[in-house]
Motif scaffolding. Structure first.
Motif: not given
Ligand code: GLU
Length: 472
Positions: A334-338, A366, A453
């Motif tokens: 899932d690339t939405s948070n990177g 990610y 992160r």
């Protein structure tokens, strides 16, 4: 001159492999170079060997390579009425005849000829209606091949090729069950579809004189022919499944860009000076049949990899991203948070020769990881790294404007403050934030991973060091 029209005419008995893809590319390029048209025709007359999955695989391959067609796909199985109509006309015109020879007779004939050391061929027994059968008795229809002279064609790649008519049989064009045969269908298709240039594999050279004779008997124009040589494997032997005779879709799966494969394929038997890298537009601009090599070409996986690396780094990242997305999905990331895929390509492009490799090595941007790579942790997450990690963590936390430059400054300041080399800060930090000993530049990597992160991962690395100390 009439409009140039080429075709790609695969038999759907398997997937689209590199040899077929190269033939398709050459036909496509020739039509595009001449502002002509390109036809896709599925030669599915062999009902037993043709399958729908193979048709789908061919379409997938053509679409992935972006070899678009102007007409078709035509299917030969949908054209049987037309073929039979022409056969009936030929029977009336006397350019074809019914042959009632039994299997037994033909076998005997064959044996006798072989015994005499002759090349087995039909002896023309039923020519000229020379039999006592009525039209509705079981029979095949044969083409009345000229018995004198020869067929000469000027192959655009190989130069003039001559076949004596004496070597050519009266070809069966319709079987006893009423189905037209392969060579005949090709002829009618090339005629009806107004093909001006037939570009195909050299394994079809022997079909060409037969096809030309039929075209002539029909008063149809004879196209130009260009027979492309075969491709050999990395080992110089015939392309086998082990050596790249795999589906072009396997190249997609392995992380190649279609642009790289096309560039690779165009050079596999065609050249333009010593230029190696061609955009599609350049291929179209320079492509000629005369510049195709007569000799076989050998596959070279290293060169394909080299081209792929080149295209990953030079095509607009937005374009590469479309293909990378497929691989990212294969990895369930899932690339939405990177970082965006475009950013990821800029980060990893230099380091990766394939998109598969890129997708496999981008997880840490990610997803949080559970463990550090053993060797890297052993070497770099030691008690001596505690202080540099703590200091750099605090400096990273204090950054107000999160940019790669400021990340770089934080690392630099840490090294300066502790009076140690950059590596003493950088290596532990790299292992802490990526879990491994290798990554792109640390500033851009930490920046892409993000502040929260990165800090959390540094704390985790510090815990790891504490645990290690306690165990010692
Ligand atoms: N269907 C043939 C093949 O797949 C090609 C025939 C042709 O191009 O004339 O090999």
């Amino acid at each position: 001159m009439s409009k140039i029209k080429t075709r790609f005419a695969p038999s759907p008995t398997g997937y689209l492999h590199v040899g077929g893809a190269r033939t398709a590319l050459y036909s496509w390029l020739y039509s595009r170079h001449n502002k002509g048209e390109f036809v896709l025709r599925i030669e599915d007359t062999d009902l037993e060997r043709s399958t729908q999955p193979a048709i789908d695989a061919i379409m997938d391959g053509m679409n992935w390579l972006n070899l678009n067609w102007d007409e078709g796909p035509y299917y030969q199985t949908k054209r049987f009425d037309r073929y039979n109509q022409v056969i009936d006309q030929m029977l009336s015109a006397g350019t074809a005849y019914r042959c009632y020879c039994s299997k037994e007779r033909l076998e005997q004939l064959r044996e006798d000829q072989m015994a005499k050391g002759e090349k087995p061929r039909y002896d023309g027994c039923c020519r000229g209606g020379n039999h006592n059968h009525s039209a509705d008795e079981p029979h095949v229809v044969r083409f009345l091949n000229p018995q004198e002279g020869s067929v000469i064609f000027d192959d655009k790649i190989r130069g003039p090729i001559e076949f004596s008519n004496q070597e050519l049989d009266d070809l069966i064009i319709r079987r006893t069950d009423g189905s037209p045969t392969y060579n005949f269908c090709v002829v009618i298709d090339d005629w009806d579809m107004e093909i001006t240039h037939v570009i195909r594999g050299e394994d079809h050279i022997n079909n060409t004189p037969r096809q030309i004779n039929i075209l002539k008997a029909l008063g149809a124009p004879v196209p130009e022919y260009a027979h492309v040589s075969m491709i050999l494997g990395d080992d110089g032997k015939k392309l086998s499944k082990r050596y790249n005779a795999v589906s072009v879709m396997q190249y997609r799966d392995d992380g190649y860009l279609p642009e790289a494969l096309l560039n690779y394929l165009v050079r596999l038997g065609w050249s333009h000076g010593d230029q190696e890298i061609f955009t599609i537009d350049e291929m179209v601009e320079h492509f000629t049949l005369e510049a195709i090599s007569k000799s076989a070409s050998a596959f070279n996986t290293d060169k394909l990899l080299w081209l792929n690396h080149h295209y990953i780094n030079t095509l607009p990242a937005e374009k590469v991203a479309v293909h990378l997305d497929w691989h990212i999905k294969q990895q369930n990331i899932d690339t939405s948070n990177g970082p965006s895929l475009v950013e990821l390509i800029k980060l990893l492009g230099e380091r990766c020769k394939t998109l598969k490799e890129m997708a496999e090595s981008c997880h840490y941007f990610y997803v949080d990881f559970e463990t550090f790579e053993e060797a890297a942790a052993k070497k770099h997450l030691r008690p001596v790294a505690r202080q540099p990690l703590e200091v750099v963590r605090d400096k990273l936390s204090a950054i107000t404007e999160w940019t790669a430059e400021n990340v770089h400054q934080a690392i630099q300041d840490t090294a300066d403050e502790l009076e140690v080399g950059m590596g003493k800060v950088g290596m532990p930090l790299r292992v802490a934030v990526t879990g491994a000993g290798q990554s792109p530049g640390l500033d851009v990597t930490v920046h892409a991973i993000g502040k929260t992160r990165s800090v959390a991962r540094i704390n985790k690395a510090l815990d790891f060091i504490t645990e290690r100390e306690n165990q010692a």
